[in-house]
Write an enzyme that holds these catalytic residues in place. Structure first.
Site, PDB file in Angstrom:
ATOM      1  N   GLY A  42       4.367  -4.302 -17.427  1.00 34.60           N
ATOM      2  CA  GLY A  42       3.937  -4.203 -15.983  1.00 34.60           C
ATOM      3  C   GLY A  42       2.968  -2.692 -15.899  1.00 34.60           C
ATOM      4  N   TYR A  47      10.491  12.519 -24.352  1.00 33.60           N
ATOM      5  CA  TYR A  47       8.905  12.166 -24.035  1.00 33.60           C
ATOM      6  C   TYR A  47       8.836  13.343 -23.001  1.00 33.60           C
ATOM      7  CZ  TYR A  47      10.531   7.144 -24.824  1.00 33.60           C
ATOM      8  OH  TYR A  47      10.809   6.144 -25.209  1.00 33.60           O
ATOM      9  N   TYR A 100      15.126   2.198 -18.961  1.00 32.15           N
ATOM     10  CA  TYR A 100      15.111   3.108 -20.187  1.00 32.15           C
ATOM     11  C   TYR A 100      16.009   4.438 -20.078  1.00 32.15           C
ATOM     12  CZ  TYR A 100      11.021   0.195 -20.817  1.00 32.15           C
ATOM     13  OH  TYR A 100      10.284  -1.059 -20.879  1.00 32.15           O
ATOM     14  N   GLU A 153       5.048  -9.256 -18.088  1.00 34.60           N
ATOM     15  CA  GLU A 153       6.279  -8.846 -18.662  1.00 34.60           C
ATOM     16  C   GLU A 153       6.920  -7.449 -18.189  1.00 34.60           C
ATOM     17  OE1 GLU A 153       6.074  -8.736 -22.898  1.00 34.60           O
ATOM     18  OE2 GLU A 153       5.976 -10.982 -23.080  1.00 34.60           O
ATOM     19  N   PRO A 154       6.932  -7.185 -16.908  1.00 31.06           N
ATOM     20  CA  PRO A 154       7.186  -6.047 -16.189  1.00 31.06           C
ATOM     21  C   PRO A 154       8.670  -5.624 -16.550  1.00 31.06           C
ATOM     22  CG  PRO A 154       7.040  -7.555 -14.601  1.00 31.06           C
ATOM     23  CD  PRO A 154       6.862  -8.321 -15.673  1.00 31.06           C
ATOM     24  N   GLY A 155       9.032  -4.356 -16.968  1.00 30.00           N
ATOM     25  CA  GLY A 155      10.229  -3.935 -16.962  1.00 30.00           C
ATOM     26  C   GLY A 155      10.481  -2.550 -16.008  1.00 30.00           C
ATOM     27  N   ARG A 156       9.762  -1.680 -16.366  1.00 25.41           N
ATOM     28  CA  ARG A 156       9.976  -0.187 -15.851  1.00 25.41           C
ATOM     29  C   ARG A 156       9.679  -0.409 -14.300  1.00 25.41           C
ATOM     30  NH1 ARG A 156       8.875   4.677 -18.305  1.00 25.41           N
ATOM     31  NH2 ARG A 156       7.710   3.204 -20.007  1.00 25.41           N
ATOM     32  N   CYS A 167      25.415  19.329 -27.111  1.00 31.13           N
ATOM     33  CA  CYS A 167      25.335  20.474 -28.049  1.00 31.13           C
ATOM     34  C   CYS A 167      23.773  20.479 -28.714  1.00 31.13           C
ATOM     35  CB  CYS A 167      26.296  20.600 -29.010  1.00 31.13           C
ATOM     36  SG  CYS A 167      27.967  20.328 -28.234  1.00 31.13           S
ATOM     37  N   ARG A 226      15.295  10.263 -21.921  1.00 26.14           N
ATOM     38  CA  ARG A 226      13.739  10.438 -21.754  1.00 26.14           C
ATOM     39  C   ARG A 226      13.095  11.739 -21.489  1.00 26.14           C
ATOM     40  NH1 ARG A 226      11.088   8.351 -18.188  1.00 26.14           N
ATOM     41  NH2 ARG A 226       9.431   7.402 -19.502  1.00 26.14           N
TER      42      ARG A 226
END
Ligand code: LLP
Length: 452
Positions: free
Chosen positions: A268, A354, A410, A310-313, A381, A350
């Protein structure tokens, strides 16, 4: 690894919580000094349940699923929206997706097992992955999944054999890599030519494989799948990829007189992680995809192509937040101020992976402007263990409750037990009620798989 040099002259933005716009869950409000989501006081919830804690605005999750379905169905009444469960999945989430009429994309046997444990109908499940094991394929085929997205010739042969052994004809999609370099982080681009995913268009390889796909026994080619990446703002990349996919479908029709009914366009729309980000809305995204498909189909003389997305986020990220407690404050003069929280890269990888940018507030000072620039670091650590690098925050003190926005996708699904950190609980909030849907792990869970 040390953190990137602080942004030169990073200035606090002086925004209060409610000025953070698109990063806020739909039901976020500030009452007195506290942040509320779903009518639940985030400070009280943090004290009751402990931190780190994942919290989801259930109404917002449902609303986003509805927005996807209604936007696509308005333009293409027989389209289908498939929730990409890799973004976030537990039993409660699978049930919400089922109730909202979504189908489900699973990336392998584990996500399929969660979906089945939740009672998600197998005939609404699509199975993805570039290296599904023979066991995973067997589990999926015998469970009666709707479709397997074939990623390679080796997999085609495996699916064919397993389906034959069970006397089933399995619907499959063929995943092509359309050769489009989407404008997003290189780790989450998937549609370019050098990709481990799908059948490459290079040297016409994907088309040359069509013979084999159509000839494979106990397999029915039902659709073409593409996925160009995630967190994409530049929607023209979708337009380009759709053109490649529709042309591919038209060539199959022309060469083999075989009609492909479905084009699955993959994930998406991108979302706002920063208050200043301006992604397209779900409605704008759906319109662009549908119009691109319509235009390309008209050119190619194709009729009635069903669209799947197919949206996820864009479903799970914004409704989800993470709560932490401030445990340590450390100011390095001329360098930065560290605010250490009771989680970090184990519950949100994340930022380390990223350099993702999240917005955060102090939930117990939510009415106040964010007057300071701080680095929210974790308790792990590693020097690279940060959740927010040089972000604005209200004046922090020990015991404050930090709320990081946009962590619903995620984060939990990519979490780990690094440094023996137990995975946080997940709480759904709605209409003033907090419901623990995944309990916090215990130390016993950390050794539960070990054998004496
Ligand atoms: N379909 C397929 C085949 C996918 O691989 C993905 C995501 C999606 C759908 C969902 O895409 P979305 O709607 O969420 O953009 N861990 C990374 C994201 C990896 C995305 C992988 N595939 C991150 O945290 O940004």
């Amino acid at each position: 690894m040390s953190l990137p040099t602080p942004k030169a002259n990073a200035m606090a933005d002086n925004r209060t919580t409610m000025e953070l716009g698109a990063v806020l869950p739909a039901t976020a409000t500030v009452q007195d000094t506290h942040l509320f989501i779903g009518g639940v006081d985030m400070v009280e919830l943090a004290h009751q349940q402990g931190t780190a804690l994942y919290v989801y605005d259930e109404e917002d999750l449902r609303e986003r699923m509805r927005a996807y379905r209604s936007s696509f169905n308005r333009l293409h009444p027989n389209s289908e929206v498939i929730y990409a469960s890799k973004a976030f999945l537990n039993k409660a989430m699978a049930r919400i997706a089922a109730e909202e009429g979504m189908s489900l994309d699973v990336s392998g046997g584990g996500e399929l097992a969660i979906a089945r444990a939740a009672g998600f109908p197998a005939d609404r499940v699509y199975v993805h992955g570039n290296n599904k094991t023979p066991e995973e394929l067997e589990e999926a085929i015998t469970a009666g999944v709707k479709c397997i997205v074939i990623d390679s010739r080796i997999e085609l042969a495996r699916v064919s054999q397993i389906a034959e052994r069970h006397g089933i004809t399995q619907d499959v999609f063929m995943r092509i890599t359309p050769g489009v370099e989407a404008d997003t982080h290189e780790y989450i681009r998937t549609g370019m030519e050098d990709s481990k995913f799908g059948f490459t268009m290079r040297d016409d390889f994907a088309f040359k494989c069509i013979d084999d796909v159509l000839a494979a026994s106990h397999v029915r080619l039902a659709g073409i799948h593409m996925h160009i990446g995630s967190q994409i703002f530049a929607l023209h990349s979708y337009r380009e990829a759709v053109a490649v996919a529709v042309d591919f479908i038209a060539r199959i029709k022309k060469t083999y007189d075989y009609t492909i009914d479905v084009l699955d366009v993959g994930g998406g729309v991108g979302i706002a992680y920063q208050a200043s980000d301006q992604p397209a809305s779900i409605e704008e995204f759906a319109t662009l995809v549908c119009e691109s498909v319509d235009e390309e189909c008209a050119k190619a003389g194709i009729e009635n192509l069903r669209i799947l997305c197919e949206p996820g986020r864009s479903i799970a990220a914004i409704p989800g937040v993470t709560l932490y407690t401030v445990g340590i404050l450390k100011t390095l003069p001329g360098i930065r101020k560290y605010v250490a929280v009771d989680g970090g890269m184990s519950d949100n990888i994340r930022t380390a992976l990223y350099h993702a940018d999240f917005e955060a507030v102090l939930a117990n000072k939510a009415d106040q402007p964010r007057t300071e620039v701080v680095t929210l670091c974790g308790k792990h650590c590693e020097s690279g263990d940060a959740v927010v690098l040089d972000g604005s925050l209200q004046h922090p003190e020990l015991g404050d409750i930090v709320c990081v926005f946009g962590t619903g996708a995620y984060c939990q699904s990519m979490s780990s037990n690094y440094n023996g950190q137990v995975r946080p609980a997940v709480v759904f909030v709605r209409d003033g009620v907090a419901r623990v849907v995944t309990r916090r792990q215990t130390y016993a869970d950390l050794v539960a798989c070990d054998i004496d």
